[in-house]
Design an enzyme around this catalytic site. Sequence first.
Site, mmCIF file in Angstrom:
data_model
loop_
_atom_site.group_PDB
_atom_site.id
_atom_site.type_symbol
_atom_site.label_atom_id
_atom_site.label_comp_id
_atom_site.label_asym_id
_atom_site.label_seq_id
_atom_site.Cartn_x
_atom_site.Cartn_y
_atom_site.Cartn_z
ATOM 1 N N MET A 86 39.632 23.529 48.544
ATOM 2 C CA MET A 86 39.069 24.660 49.282
ATOM 3 C C MET A 86 40.156 25.545 49.900
ATOM 4 S SD MET A 86 36.392 24.643 52.473
ATOM 5 C CE MET A 86 35.002 24.008 51.591
ATOM 6 N N LYS A 142 32.674 50.977 42.012
ATOM 7 C CA LYS A 142 31.560 50.082 42.355
ATOM 8 C C LYS A 142 32.105 48.722 42.778
ATOM 9 C CE LYS A 142 30.763 48.896 37.545
ATOM 10 N NZ LYS A 142 29.940 47.876 36.953
ATOM 11 N N ARG A 181 21.042 47.273 28.019
ATOM 12 C CA ARG A 181 20.869 47.008 29.453
ATOM 13 C C ARG A 181 19.996 48.140 30.005
ATOM 14 N NH1 ARG A 181 26.694 45.768 32.166
ATOM 15 N NH2 ARG A 181 26.601 48.031 32.210
ATOM 16 N N TYR A 199 42.346 16.061 44.636
ATOM 17 C CA TYR A 199 41.034 15.448 44.368
ATOM 18 C C TYR A 199 40.890 15.082 42.898
ATOM 19 C CZ TYR A 199 39.338 17.019 48.934
ATOM 20 O OH TYR A 199 39.152 17.213 50.265
HETATM 21 C C1 LIG Z 1 28.174 52.407 33.271
HETATM 22 C C2 LIG Z 1 29.584 51.984 33.482
HETATM 23 N N1 LIG Z 1 30.561 52.849 33.248
HETATM 24 C C3 LIG Z 1 31.862 52.513 33.418
HETATM 25 C C4 LIG Z 1 32.225 51.258 33.837
HETATM 26 C C5 LIG Z 1 33.687 50.917 33.985
HETATM 27 O O1 LIG Z 1 34.030 49.943 33.056
HETATM 28 P P1 LIG Z 1 35.510 49.357 33.030
HETATM 29 O O2 LIG Z 1 35.727 48.685 34.344
HETATM 30 O O3 LIG Z 1 35.489 48.368 31.905
HETATM 31 O O4 LIG Z 1 36.397 50.518 32.822
HETATM 32 C C6 LIG Z 1 31.232 50.316 34.072
HETATM 33 C C7 LIG Z 1 31.606 48.962 34.481
HETATM 34 O O5 LIG Z 1 31.008 47.980 34.179
HETATM 35 C C8 LIG Z 1 29.864 50.694 33.901
HETATM 36 O O6 LIG Z 1 28.880 49.815 34.127
#
Ligand SMILES: Cc1ncc(COP(=O)(O)O)c(C=O)c1O
Length: 366
Positions: A304, A35, A130, A256
């Site tokens: 920057m 993801k 969540r 800065y």
């Molecule tokens: C539902 C779920 N499974 C697995 C993971 C993977 O977690 P990690 O990157 O800590 O291994 C995440 C990441 O946030 C997640 O939201």
Amino acid sequence: MPRPIEALIHRDALAHNLARARAAAPDAKVWAVVKANAYGHGIERVFDGLRGADGFALLDLLEAERIRACGWRGPVLLLEGAFEPRDLELCSRLNLWHVVHCDRQIDWLAAHKTQQPQRVFLKMNSGMNRLGFSPAAFRSAWTRLNALPQVDEISLMTHFSDADAPLESSRGIGHQVAVFEAATRDLPGERSLANSAAILRHRLRSDWVRAGIMGYGSAPDFPAHDIASWGLQPTMTLRSRLIATQSLQAGDTVGYGSSYTAEAPLRIGIVACGYADGYPRHCASGTPVLVDGVRTRTVGRVSMDMLAVDLAPTPAAGVGSEVTLWGCGPQDSVLPIDEVARAAGTIGYELMCALAPRVPVSVVPD
Ligand SMILES: Cc1ncc(COP(=O)(O)O)c(C=O)c1O
């Protein structure tokens, strides 16, 4: 000449870290979590390194289309499931497995017209608060799903809030595992519980583990453990070069806000890297950095497009010298992203995800 900053994605390190996940969970199938555009690395760039996984877990349909476009025919899991009813059409078309975490998603499935029943991962909220069904509502959600012709196989999952907590603390995963096991005791189906921290720290048995951050060479429980102690390798290097040097006298300041004042004469280097490249502005003077593979520190505020580094440990360094902001440097030097993240008051996840689009990225070996 282009500005000298670049990011490298290390394909062999991705494969190495995936093998570490397999070794830590030898009986489980491994989801490579890709993801957030593979935690900022780029889905297409990590695909080859992670293609030894049993499946790819990700967030949305665009990412799912991209992993299918890479040629992946195996399992793909949408970690938050459908966001609207028509998402289920693409799930059918691309053969995606998806999480079901609420009643609305079951309603959409019940109304979905498909010839091909779908595989779902029913999610329990065992304490993270969540997503997911409460333990009390879980069984009736399973029963509803099980009665639908649109559903093929139901797997059971939950997600830990504190898998990275010190083992002696009262948090951790014990209470969530107990809640999950009690509420699923006689339900059939594969189980998926562990994220990276749980894979490495808690030898839990389950059918699928979900390896995210460990695959990208960051220790989920830094600083209790670092990547070397978990046997992980950096998968992203951010590197640049010195574009100027300055010789400071005692009392001179840098950058800065003049936040750094030299106490004695000091040579500093100016690096072509700033917060517009994704380097955190919150890194105060003293953040570790490598110059020609030698560890030194930043001085003054990150601006920057530039930041300054102390050249005392590398007297031979000059304009053109290589600077490693995180990842792998020359002569096998390594600066774990976790150390830089800590100096910025954040975690490795955030730094990799925030790599700026203006930074050119290449995969090594290409
Ligand atoms: C539902 C779920 N499974 C697995 C993971 C993977 O977690 P990690 O990157 O800590 O291994 C995440 C990441 O946030 C997640 O939201």
